[in-house]
Design an enzyme around this catalytic site. Structure first.
Site, short mmCIF file in Angstrom:
data_model
loop_
_atom_site.label_atom_id
_atom_site.label_comp_id
_atom_site.label_asym_id
_atom_site.label_seq_id
_atom_site.Cartn_x
_atom_site.Cartn_y
_atom_site.Cartn_z
CD GLN A 135 31.97 23.29 9.57
OE1 GLN A 135 32.36 22.52 10.44
NE2 GLN A 135 31.23 24.35 9.84
CG HIS A 153 34.66 18.49 6.18
ND1 HIS A 153 33.72 18.72 7.17
CD2 HIS A 153 35.82 18.99 6.66
CE1 HIS A 153 34.28 19.34 8.20
NE2 HIS A 153 35.56 19.52 7.90
CB CYS A 161 42.38 7.19 -8.34
SG CYS A 161 43.40 5.72 -8.64
CB CYS A 176 28.90 -0.63 -5.14
SG CYS A 176 29.20 0.28 -3.59
CB SER A 228 27.98 23.16 16.66
OG SER A 228 29.08 22.47 16.10
CG ASN A 252 23.30 27.62 15.12
OD1 ASN A 252 22.76 26.81 14.36
ND2 ASN A 252 24.18 27.26 16.04
CD GLU A 254 21.86 24.69 20.32
OE1 GLU A 254 21.02 24.52 21.23
OE2 GLU A 254 22.65 23.82 19.94
#
Length: 286
Positions: A135, A153, A161, A176, A228, A252, A254
């Site tokens: 991700q 993603h 383009c 830029c 998560s 992980n 948690e």
């Protein structure tokens, strides 16, 4: 077949800020933290799928732009990562992504990235495969040496383009000025370039999702690392794999809403707990 309903939904679903899943967790045994037993499953696996999230990159110091600290200058990051924001002020959005690209110049892959890449290279010599389904958009897996990567993603270091749709790698810094007055380099196009990332309000790439489906259909071991398990559609992938009886191991800091669906759960920093899990097994040839 078991993933088609999920990926079909994902192909028509628009990624939105704050989309979270609430699991109805059946009554089941708490997942094991027995590394020795996991290593036995690892030694037998021929096709390993590793799903990674922001927690892996966070250990390299990459900002997550989530929660209370999710601001850049005075803007909340999720307000800039939208098609509407780019339409209103492409310069501002490009400044934000230029900042994110520049941040990555000071970040390096950590032990979790490196152990995944080393595992892929080692097992490929044994006729086994490892695919990374990430991700993350920072390309740290690629920099670590992983090559079989599916980027759900997109990437900070690619552009698309808006006229012809051409996707192209771009590591120019600063980006830029390099794009000013030039745009797409395809002959006769010169369309406006945008970051090749999936913004809030956009659908995920159907080709990528099809490839993810194929990989998850054939995997015989799945790892969920640093995620998560609450953001759709990636949150559905591992539970669907587990539903067909394939061992799934979560790594992980948690527990997550999906933890009780998995066979294994290992708690701690990914860079600490993942390398021993993916190290060369005693049954592997030297």
């Amino acid at each position: 077949m078991f993933l088609r309903r999920v990926t079909h939904w994902a192909k028509t679903f628009h990624l939105c800020a704050g989309v979270r899943l609430t699991y109805r967790v059946p009554n089941m045994t708490r997942p094991s933290s027995d590394l020795t037993q996991f290593r036995k499953d690892f030694a037998k696996a021929k096709h390993i799928a590793i799903i990674t999230g922001a927690g892996v990159s966070a250990e390299s110091g990459v900002p997550t732009f989530r929660g209370a600290g999710g601001y850049w200058r005075k803007w909340q990051a999720q307000d800039l990562a939208t098609p509407g924001a780019f339409s209103r002020d492409p310069s501002l959005v490009w400044e934000f992504y230029h900042y994110r690209r520049e941040v990555m110049s000071s970040k390096e892959p950590n032990a979790a990235h490196m152990s995944i890449a080393e595992c892929e290279a080692r097992l490929s010599q044994q006729g086994r495969s490892v695919v990374v389904i990430t991700q993350n958009i920072d390309e740290l897996h690629y920099r670590a040496g992983s090559r079989n990567i599916l980027e759900l993603h997109g990437s900070l270091f690619k552009t698309r383009c808006m006229s012809c749709g051409e996707v192209k790698a771009n590591h120019t810094s600063p980006i830029c000025p390099a794009l000013e007055g030039k745009g797409c380099e395809r002959r006769g196009c010169h369309g406006l370039l945008r970051p090749y990332v999936v913004w809030f309000g956009e659908a995920l790439d159907s080709d990528i999702l099809s490839s993810v489906e194929e990989e998850l259909e054939k995997c015989d071991l799945c790892l969920v690392v640093g995620t998560s398990s609450i953001v759709y559609p990636a949150a559905m992938f591992a539970p669907q794999v587990a539903a067909r009886g394939v061992p799934v191991a979560e790594f992980n800091t948690e527990s997550t809403p999906a933890t009780m669906r998995f066979m294994y759960h290992f708690e701690g920093p990914c860079g600490t707990i993942l390398p021993p899990a993916l190290a060369r097994h005693e049954s592997e040839p030297i």
